[in-house]
Scaffold this motif. Sequence first.
Motif, PDB file in Angstrom:
ATOM      1  N   SER A  77       0.834  -1.209   0.000  1.00 26.50           N
ATOM      2  CA  SER A  77       0.000   0.000   0.000  1.00 26.50           C
ATOM      3  C   SER A  77       0.866   1.255   0.000  1.00 26.50           C
ATOM      4  N   ARG A  78       0.284   2.340  -0.533  1.00 23.73           N
ATOM      5  CA  ARG A  78       0.967   3.633  -0.600  1.00 23.73           C
ATOM      6  C   ARG A  78       0.119   4.640   0.170  1.00 23.73           C
ATOM      7  N   PRO A  79       0.624   5.174   1.273  1.00 18.35           N
ATOM      8  CA  PRO A  79      -0.146   6.153   2.038  1.00 18.35           C
ATOM      9  C   PRO A  79      -0.526   7.359   1.175  1.00 18.35           C
ATOM     10  N   GLY A  80      -1.789   7.781   1.288  1.00 20.35           N
ATOM     11  CA  GLY A  80      -2.265   8.925   0.523  1.00 20.35           C
ATOM     12  C   GLY A  80      -2.750   8.576  -0.868  1.00 20.35           C
ATOM     13  N   TYR A  81      -2.746   7.291  -1.246  1.00 20.02           N
ATOM     14  CA  TYR A  81      -3.172   6.854  -2.572  1.00 20.02           C
ATOM     15  C   TYR A  81      -4.234   5.768  -2.451  1.00 20.02           C
ATOM     16  N   VAL A  82      -5.036   5.642  -3.497  1.00 16.95           N
ATOM     17  CA  VAL A  82      -6.044   4.588  -3.599  1.00 16.95           C
ATOM     18  C   VAL A  82      -5.723   3.799  -4.860  1.00 16.95           C
ATOM     19  N   TYR A  83      -5.783   2.482  -4.754  1.00 15.29           N
ATOM     20  CA  TYR A  83      -5.507   1.652  -5.920  1.00 15.29           C
ATOM     21  C   TYR A  83      -6.794   1.440  -6.714  1.00 15.29           C
ATOM     22  N   VAL A  84      -6.736   1.719  -8.020  1.00 16.22           N
ATOM     23  CA  VAL A  84      -7.857   1.475  -8.926  1.00 16.22           C
ATOM     24  C   VAL A  84      -7.460   0.282  -9.776  1.00 16.22           C
ATOM     25  N   GLY A  85      -8.218  -0.787  -9.686  1.00 17.01           N
ATOM     26  CA  GLY A  85      -7.881  -2.028 -10.370  1.00 17.01           C
ATOM     27  C   GLY A  85      -8.003  -1.950 -11.880  1.00 17.01           C
ATOM     28  N   PRO A  86      -7.393  -2.900 -12.577  1.00 15.04           N
ATOM     29  CA  PRO A  86      -7.470  -2.935 -14.035  1.00 15.04           C
ATOM     30  C   PRO A  86      -8.892  -3.255 -14.483  1.00 15.04           C
ATOM     31  N   ARG A  87      -9.275  -2.709 -15.642  1.00 13.24           N
ATOM     32  CA  ARG A  87     -10.629  -2.970 -16.140  1.00 13.24           C
ATOM     33  C   ARG A  87     -10.720  -2.751 -17.636  1.00 13.24           C
ATOM     34  N   TRP A  88     -11.747  -3.366 -18.205  1.00 17.15           N
ATOM     35  CA  TRP A  88     -12.077  -3.202 -19.618  1.00 17.15           C
ATOM     36  C   TRP A  88     -13.235  -2.229 -19.722  1.00 17.15           C
ATOM     37  N   HIS A  89     -13.182  -1.309 -20.696  1.00 17.36           N
ATOM     38  CA  HIS A  89     -14.255  -0.345 -20.935  1.00 17.36           C
ATOM     39  C   HIS A  89     -14.719  -0.467 -22.384  1.00 17.36           C
ATOM     40  N   ALA A  90     -16.039  -0.390 -22.570  1.00 21.13           N
ATOM     41  CA  ALA A  90     -16.581  -0.384 -23.926  1.00 21.13           C
ATOM     42  C   ALA A  90     -16.199   0.937 -24.585  1.00 21.13           C
ATOM     43  N   TYR A  91     -15.725   0.854 -25.804  1.00 19.10           N
ATOM     44  CA  TYR A  91     -15.312   2.031 -26.564  1.00 19.10           C
ATOM     45  C   TYR A  91     -15.903   1.889 -27.958  1.00 19.10           C
ATOM     46  N   GLY A  92     -17.112   2.391 -28.127  1.00 26.77           N
ATOM     47  CA  GLY A  92     -17.828   2.180 -29.385  1.00 26.77           C
ATOM     48  C   GLY A  92     -18.152   0.708 -29.525  1.00 26.77           C
ATOM     49  N   PRO A  93     -17.871   0.127 -30.693  1.00 28.01           N
ATOM     50  CA  PRO A  93     -18.133  -1.306 -30.867  1.00 28.01           C
ATOM     51  C   PRO A  93     -17.007  -2.191 -30.321  1.00 28.01           C
ATOM     52  N   ALA A  94     -15.971  -1.602 -29.769  1.00 27.23           N
ATOM     53  CA  ALA A  94     -14.806  -2.355 -29.304  1.00 27.23           C
ATOM     54  C   ALA A  94     -14.637  -2.214 -27.790  1.00 27.23           C
ATOM     55  N   TRP A  95     -13.603  -2.859 -27.268  1.00 30.60           N
ATOM     56  CA  TRP A  95     -13.264  -2.811 -25.842  1.00 30.60           C
ATOM     57  C   TRP A  95     -11.818  -2.374 -25.706  1.00 30.60           C
ATOM     58  N   ARG A  96     -11.538  -1.561 -24.671  1.00 22.27           N
ATOM     59  CA  ARG A  96     -10.169  -1.116 -24.373  1.00 22.27           C
ATOM     60  C   ARG A  96      -9.818  -1.470 -22.934  1.00 22.27           C
ATOM     61  N   PHE A  97      -8.561  -1.884 -22.760  1.00 19.00           N
ATOM     62  CA  PHE A  97      -8.075  -2.259 -21.432  1.00 19.00           C
ATOM     63  C   PHE A  97      -7.375  -1.081 -20.782  1.00 19.00           C
ATOM     64  N   HIS A  98      -7.689  -0.846 -19.509  1.00 12.04           N
ATOM     65  CA  HIS A  98      -7.023   0.181 -18.708  1.00 12.04           C
ATOM     66  C   HIS A  98      -6.351  -0.528 -17.535  1.00 12.04           C
ATOM     67  N   PRO A  99      -5.022  -0.493 -17.465  1.00  6.01           N
ATOM     68  CA  PRO A  99      -4.316  -1.197 -16.388  1.00  6.01           C
ATOM     69  C   PRO A  99      -4.563  -0.560 -15.028  1.00  6.01           C
ATOM     70  N   GLY A 100      -4.266  -1.307 -13.985  1.00  7.60           N
ATOM     71  CA  GLY A 100      -4.400  -0.782 -12.627  1.00  7.60           C
ATOM     72  C   GLY A 100      -3.449   0.378 -12.402  1.00  7.60           C
ATOM     73  N   ARG A 101      -3.837   1.269 -11.481  1.00  6.34           N
ATOM     74  CA  ARG A 101      -3.007   2.456 -11.227  1.00  6.34           C
ATOM     75  C   ARG A 101      -3.280   2.985  -9.828  1.00  6.34           C
ATOM     76  N   TRP A 102      -2.393   3.844  -9.362  1.00  7.30           N
ATOM     77  CA  TRP A 102      -2.555   4.518  -8.083  1.00  7.30           C
ATOM     78  C   TRP A 102      -3.063   5.933  -8.338  1.00  7.30           C
ATOM     79  N   GLU A 103      -4.053   6.357  -7.553  1.00  3.40           N
ATOM     80  CA  GLU A 103      -4.578   7.724  -7.643  1.00  3.40           C
ATOM     81  C   GLU A 103      -4.497   8.377  -6.272  1.00  3.40           C
ATOM     82  N   ARG A 104      -4.165   9.662  -6.274  1.00 10.08           N
ATOM     83  CA  ARG A 104      -4.126  10.414  -5.009  1.00 10.08           C
ATOM     84  C   ARG A 104      -5.525  10.553  -4.448  1.00 10.08           C
ATOM     85  N   ARG A 105      -5.615  10.491  -3.139  1.00  5.79           N
ATOM     86  CA  ARG A 105      -6.927  10.680  -2.483  1.00  5.79           C
ATOM     87  C   ARG A 105      -7.350  12.093  -2.555  1.00  5.79           C
TER      88      ARG A 105
END
Length: 105
Positions: A77-105
């Motif tokens: 864990s990283r103090p002051g950050y929140v982990y956002v897990g990897p996910r697939w998002h619909a992008y028109g007729p296709a799908w795009r992958f977004h890897p996991g990342r850390w975001e500041r609170r």
Amino acid sequence: MAMRPLMLAAVLGVATLAGAHAPLAQARTYVGVDVRVAPPPPRYERVRVRPGYVWAPGHWRWDGRGYYWVGGAYVVSRPGYVYVGPRWHAYGPAWRFHPGRWERR
């Protein structure tokens, strides 16, 4: 003849300074790959609480021919950050992958 050592010293000095002032490399890159096949639903993974760690959930990965499962893992864990897990998002007729990342609170 006396010019050769002076020229060598000048070239080495410029090369040293150029290396010292090189811009920092970017750690994150994005390669846009649109997949026309929707990913399967995520698999269930049993997670236990581990102090000092965050669970990075598993996800489906596309290898060009089909999806394969990449299991989750604990991440320090990283103090002051929140982990956002990897996910697939619909992008028109296709799908795009977004890897996991850390975001500041």
